[in-house]
Write an enzyme that holds these catalytic residues in place. Sequence first.
Site, PDB file in Angstrom:
ATOM      1  N   LYS A  13       0.831  -1.215   0.000  1.00 57.89           N
ATOM      2  CA  LYS A  13       0.000   0.000   0.000  1.00 57.89           C
ATOM      3  C   LYS A  13       0.862   1.260   0.000  1.00 57.89           C
ATOM      4  CE  LYS A  13      -2.259  -0.785   3.874  1.00 57.89           C
ATOM      5  NZ  LYS A  13      -1.691  -2.087   4.276  1.00 57.89           N
ATOM      6  N   ARG A  88      -9.458   1.339   8.887  1.00 62.53           N
ATOM      7  CA  ARG A  88      -9.068  -0.028   9.230  1.00 62.53           C
ATOM      8  C   ARG A  88     -10.171  -0.753  10.001  1.00 62.53           C
ATOM      9  NH1 ARG A  88      -3.136   1.010   9.035  1.00 62.53           N
ATOM     10  NH2 ARG A  88      -2.002  -0.939   9.306  1.00 62.53           N
ATOM     11  N   ARG A 122      11.613  -5.149   4.736  1.00 62.45           N
ATOM     12  CA  ARG A 122      11.259  -3.722   4.712  1.00 62.45           C
ATOM     13  C   ARG A 122      12.228  -2.853   5.503  1.00 62.45           C
ATOM     14  NH1 ARG A 122       4.813  -2.877   4.889  1.00 62.45           N
ATOM     15  NH2 ARG A 122       5.043  -2.991   7.122  1.00 62.45           N
ATOM     16  N   ARG A 152      11.286  -1.198  11.155  1.00 61.80           N
ATOM     17  CA  ARG A 152      10.214  -0.853  12.098  1.00 61.80           C
ATOM     18  C   ARG A 152      10.110  -1.919  13.185  1.00 61.80           C
ATOM     19  NH1 ARG A 152       4.987   0.320   8.441  1.00 61.80           N
ATOM     20  NH2 ARG A 152       4.032  -0.597  10.286  1.00 61.80           N
ATOM     21  N   ARG A 163      -0.381  -8.511  13.546  1.00 63.23           N
ATOM     22  CA  ARG A 163      -0.946  -7.481  12.662  1.00 63.23           C
ATOM     23  C   ARG A 163      -1.786  -8.121  11.557  1.00 63.23           C
ATOM     24  NH1 ARG A 163       4.096  -4.383  10.760  1.00 63.23           N
ATOM     25  NH2 ARG A 163       2.608  -3.193   9.527  1.00 63.23           N
TER      26      ARG A 163
HETATM   27  P1  AMP Z   1       0.887   1.043   9.006  1.00 60.05           P
HETATM   28  O1  AMP Z   1       2.075   1.912   8.794  1.00 60.05           O
HETATM   29  O2  AMP Z   1      -0.295   1.467   8.174  1.00 60.05           O
HETATM   30  O3  AMP Z   1       1.193  -0.420   8.851  1.00 60.05           O
HETATM   31  O4  AMP Z   1       0.425   1.257  10.528  1.00 60.05           O
HETATM   32  C1  AMP Z   1       1.276   0.904  11.607  1.00 60.05           C
HETATM   33  C2  AMP Z   1       0.467   0.771  12.879  1.00 60.05           C
HETATM   34  O5  AMP Z   1      -0.150   2.028  13.189  1.00 60.05           O
HETATM   35  C3  AMP Z   1      -0.689  -0.226  12.809  1.00 60.05           C
HETATM   36  O6  AMP Z   1      -0.286  -1.565  13.075  1.00 60.05           O
HETATM   37  C4  AMP Z   1      -1.605   0.318  13.915  1.00 60.05           C
HETATM   38  O7  AMP Z   1      -1.119  -0.005  15.197  1.00 60.05           O
HETATM   39  C5  AMP Z   1      -1.445   1.828  13.739  1.00 60.05           C
HETATM   40  N1  AMP Z   1      -2.435   2.364  12.776  1.00 60.05           N
HETATM   41  C6  AMP Z   1      -2.188   2.925  11.556  1.00 60.05           C
HETATM   42  N2  AMP Z   1      -3.320   3.300  10.948  1.00 60.05           N
HETATM   43  C7  AMP Z   1      -4.320   2.970  11.789  1.00 60.05           C
HETATM   44  C8  AMP Z   1      -5.740   3.071  11.711  1.00 60.05           C
HETATM   45  N3  AMP Z   1      -6.366   3.579  10.637  1.00 60.05           N
HETATM   46  N4  AMP Z   1      -6.460   2.614  12.788  1.00 60.05           N
HETATM   47  C9  AMP Z   1      -5.863   2.098  13.874  1.00 60.05           C
HETATM   48  N5  AMP Z   1      -4.540   1.960  14.002  1.00 60.05           N
HETATM   49  C10 AMP Z   1      -3.761   2.386  12.971  1.00 60.05           C
END
Ligand code: AMP
Length: 208
Positions: A13, A88, A122, A152, A163
């Site tokens: 994404k 999400r 990554r 990360r 996740r």
């Molecule tokens: P990402 O970079 O999109 O993989 O997001 C990393 C982490 O941030 C996720 O595993 C969640 O803990 C948190 N996070 C990001 N976006 C959201 C969202 N829309 N709702 C809830 N938690 C989020």
Amino acid sequence: MKLIFLGPPGAGKGTQAEKVSEHYGIAHISTGEMLRREIREETPLGKAAKGYIDRGELVPDEVIIGMVKNRIQEADCSQGYLFDGFPRTIAQADALAAISPIDMVINIDVPAERLIERISGRRMCTGCGTGYHASMYDKDACEKCGSPLFIRDDDKPETVRNRIAVYERQTQPLITYYEAKGLLKTVDGDRTPEAVRADILALTEKLV
Ligand code: AMP
């Protein structure tokens, strides 16, 4: 143009969102990146979010919805935006529907068994948040801003498994949600980034 990129962690994404948002001159809104910035800057929001992120859980809906409401008021959103990692949950999708119409939801489909191997390579820039994959970029510094790259914390295999489970339980239902609204398009994400991008651009060109 207002788009949502949907897909499990590791689907690509972020990579696609970076290029597609640039192509159309729209804002790239990554809620994950916004949260990581809050954590780096040690803000109260960042401190509250860190535990959830480190465990691979979702940050509470009201925090995310508040953050997005503010973000879409900013000047760079005037031509539209591309959400990467938001919504999400169904509650987030309902909240978004109340504040902004969406033109298309692109579901980037990658088989579950491919996700862990994709995530394990990554790397991310500590300065600007640009993402890289070790198989395609083997340097230690960002090609855009020169800051060092890091892995990360939540990309560790045990967190990634959680996740993916959280995605399946809380986010996957959005596929049917947006299908029912007639907004969903699915692309096969298990190909080269260029091939996936070509499909996304072919679908979204019709919106221009
Ligand atoms: P990402 O970079 O999109 O993989 O997001 C990393 C982490 O941030 C996720 O595993 C969640 O803990 C948190 N996070 C990001 N976006 C959201 C969202 N829309 N709702 C809830 N938690 C989020």
